[in-house]
Design a protein around this motif. Structure first.
Motif, PDB file in Angstrom:
ATOM      1  N   UNK A  23      31.379  30.016  -2.499  1.00 34.62           N
ATOM      2  CA  UNK A  23      30.105  30.690  -2.794  1.00 34.62           C
ATOM      3  C   UNK A  23      31.350  32.637  -2.981  1.00 34.62           C
ATOM      4  N   UNK A  24      32.021  32.254  -3.346  1.00 38.32           N
ATOM      5  CA  UNK A  24      33.109  33.343  -3.614  1.00 38.32           C
ATOM      6  C   UNK A  24      32.340  34.453  -4.835  1.00 38.32           C
ATOM      7  N   UNK A  61      22.663  27.274  -8.420  1.00 30.59           N
ATOM      8  CA  UNK A  61      23.162  27.097  -8.331  1.00 30.59           C
ATOM      9  C   UNK A  61      24.553  26.910  -7.242  1.00 30.59           C
ATOM     10  N   UNK A  62      24.428  27.138  -6.433  1.00 25.32           N
ATOM     11  CA  UNK A  62      25.307  27.271  -5.408  1.00 25.32           C
ATOM     12  C   UNK A  62      25.019  26.052  -4.441  1.00 25.32           C
ATOM     13  N   UNK A  63      24.322  25.338  -4.395  1.00 24.28           N
ATOM     14  CA  UNK A  63      23.668  24.632  -3.677  1.00 24.28           C
ATOM     15  C   UNK A  63      24.269  23.476  -4.509  1.00 24.28           C
ATOM     16  N   UNK A  87      22.270  28.098   1.470  1.00 25.30           N
ATOM     17  CA  UNK A  87      21.314  29.869   1.367  1.00 25.30           C
ATOM     18  C   UNK A  87      21.226  30.610   2.343  1.00 25.30           C
ATOM     19  N   UNK A  88      22.165  31.342   3.638  1.00 31.26           N
ATOM     20  CA  UNK A  88      22.713  32.671   3.557  1.00 31.26           C
ATOM     21  C   UNK A  88      23.718  32.678   3.163  1.00 31.26           C
ATOM     22  N   UNK A  95      20.496  38.826  -3.770  1.00 32.84           N
ATOM     23  CA  UNK A  95      20.338  40.118  -3.889  1.00 32.84           C
ATOM     24  C   UNK A  95      20.747  41.005  -4.971  1.00 32.84           C
ATOM     25  N   UNK A  96      21.697  40.612  -5.227  1.00 31.48           N
ATOM     26  CA  UNK A  96      22.830  41.548  -5.969  1.00 31.48           C
ATOM     27  C   UNK A  96      22.595  41.114  -7.403  1.00 31.48           C
TER      28      UNK A  96
END
Length: 177
Positions: A23-24, A61-63, A87-88, A95-96
């Protein structure tokens, strides 16, 4: 709009996994650009849907990208702990994305209000027609327009010989666009 709101975060997450950062910054850029583009392209009624849909889309998308990158290693307790990390780790990006979508929505609302209050329209939003008097002092070099003379009410007879003043019936239809 769905391609922008979902496609860019997914592309960023996949690019982040391929680059090895998970998640960069590629994921963050895709998520923020996707939320901003979706807010810019949606209709007036869909603005708030874009804002509230950004966090679930970013997390999905991340998961999804992380699950596809490590299909065999994530089972049972490892999957649960990985989900907590996703999630963390995705929270700042969520938020962004919400902030970006809200910023675009606010800019669009301000621009819409300014467009409604153009110089050829007064503050009440009604278009001025040529020949109608406008509020304010007369222009220099021109005489002030004379107010129109009041019209006498038209008399209608309800029965022979009994005149009754005619009252206009107001239009009850909605004038909202």
């Amino acid at each position: 709009m769905p391609a922008a709101s979902v496609g860019l975060p997914v592309a960023g997450a996949v690019a982040g996994e391929l680059a090895g950062g998970g998640g960069g910054p590629l994921f963050a850029a895709g998520a923020v650009l996707g939320a901003g583009a979706a807010a810019a392209l949606c209709g007036r009624a869909g603005r708030w849907w874009v804002v509230i849909a950004a966090p679930p889309v970013v997390l999905a998308a991340r998961a999804g990208a992380a699950l596809l990158a490590d299909r065999d290693g994530l089972r049972g307790k490892a999957l649960a702990s990985a989900a907590v990390r996703w999630v963390v780790g995705a929270f700042p990006v969520m938020a962004a994305a919400v902030v970006a979508a809200l910023l675009v929505v606010v800019v669009r609302v301000v621009l819409d209000r300014r467009a409604r209050r153009r110089p050829d329209r007064p503050a009440n939003g009604r278009r001025r027609t040529p020949g109608t008097a406008t509020a304010g002092p007369p222009r220099p070099g021109r005489p002030a327009p004379e107010p129109p003379a009041p019209e006498a009410p038209t008399l209608v007879t309800s029965s022979p010989g009994t005149p009754v003043p005619e009252t206009p019936i107001p239009d009850r239809r909605s004038h909202r666009g």
